[in-house]
Design a protein around this motif. Structure first.
Motif: not given
Length: 354
Positions: A313-328, A143-149, A330-332
């Motif tokens: 870079e690690k702080a930014l990666a943490l934000v991106l990972s949490l974004w992906g997790f929430v996206s997945y 789905t668009p959400y899992s692809i975004n994740a 939310y799609g579910e």
């Protein structure tokens, strides 16, 4: 995406099993590499021993299996069996077990030569490999959400990759660092293949009832042969003779040495049991996403306990990972609501039909 094999329909139990296995997978994903790294930081040098410990805790699974068996016997179920795996499936999981054994050695070598932060960013790429192989092997629907994740979690790993050159631990040569780097990347690719392969095996069980007892048996068989594979490596490398010597010279003491080994085995057993359980309860893609989203937490814990650097870079990666997790998720949630609404409309149509 559910494995397409018959199951007992009990939504409450399925949610409970999914929650428990998510917790086990999360604990193993963070605890496994951290405790294993503790072994290497304070004087441990045996890669095959570390690989062996990743599945060496497999006898733990015998306890819930025996409890489940005697519970069925007590209820006087006529079909109560001690073993549910068929010979054909047994061979399949032996093959998967050997592949996992190779994967364990690659992982252990990576942990031995890389800081936890660099190790974690490389393992995060496993999600992309899992998604790719899930699409090929089990026709995973995106789905668009899992692809975004997948995109966010993979991007997070890419951001972290920008600082790897300055992360080489003391005492590790440049050559050893890059060997560990590429072996860890290879391990990510291989386990990204193994997860959908397990799901495919579930789907091929056309007329079989996939129960959690069967899932435990699968884990037992796989871990037994992974451990046998790594035992052969330990024998060739003479690791068994070296264990007592390492214990006596271990920087944290002999007792702590054995405690570290035991907890390494327990944490990795939680990881593998959680991974295969999440595949049973949901999909290999969700298993990959949980692994990926826990990696930034692993890095934070590495900063706290091992005083590794925590750059922007690690702080930014943490934000991106949490974004992906929430996206997945939310799609579910949206998908489940849509499916529930469609089912309700079908039930109403059948009820009012003449």
């Amino acid at each position: 995406m559910e494995p397409q094999a018959a199951r007992h329909s009990n939504p409450a139990m399925e949610k409970f099993l999914l929650t428990v296995n998510c917790f086990l997978l999360a604990f193993g994903t963070t605890g496994g590499p951290l405790i294993m790294r503790l072994y290497f930081i304070h004087g441990g040098e045996r890669v095959w021993l570390s690989a062996w410990l990743e599945t060496g805790g497999w006898p733990i699974i015998i306890i819930p299996l025996m409890i489940a068996y005697f519970h069925r016997r007590k209820k006087q179920e006529s079909n109560a069996k001690l073993i549910y795996i068929t010979p054909k499936k047994f061979i399949s999981f032996v093959v998967i077990g050997v592949l996992t054994g190779v994967d364990d050695f690659l992982y252990a070598h990576g942990v031995a030569k890389l800081p936890v932060s660099t190790y974690s960013l490389l393992i995060a790429t496993q999600l992309a490999f899992t998604a790719f192989f899930a699409f090929i092997l089990v026709r995973q629907k995106f789905t668009p959400y899992s692809i975004n994740a997948v995109a966010m979690l993979t991007l997070g790993a890419g951001v972290l990759a920008m600082h790897t050159s300055s992360d080489r631990p003391e005492g590790v040569t440049k050559r050893e660092y890059y060997v560990g780097f590429f072996m860890t990347l290879g391990a990510s690719a291989l386990y990204g293949f193994v997860l959908p392969l397990i799901e495919l095996t579930y789907m091929k069980a056309k007329n079989a009832t996939i129960t959690y007892t069967l899932v435990l048996e699968i884990q037992l068989v796989m871990c037994f042969f992974v451990t046998a594979f790594c035992t052969a490596g330990m024998l060739v490398n003479k690791d068994f003779q070296a264990i007592s010597r390492e214990a006596k010279t271990y920087e944290l003491g002999e007792v702590t040495f054995y405690v570290v080994l035991v907890w390494t085995a327990i944490s990795w057993q939680c990881f593998f049991l959680g991974a295969i359980g999440v595949i049973f309860s949901a999909s290999s893609l969700l298993s990959g996403i949980i692994i990926a989203v826990m990696l930034p937490l692993t890095e934070i814990l590495a900063v706290i306990f091992y005083h590794e650097s925590f750059k922007v870079e690690k702080a930014l990666a943490l934000v991106l990972s949490l974004w992906g997790f929430v996206s997945y998720f939310y799609g579910e949630i949206k998908h489940n609501k849509k499916k529930s609404s469609a089912k309700d409309q079908t039930d109403i149509a059948e009820f009012v039909a003449p």
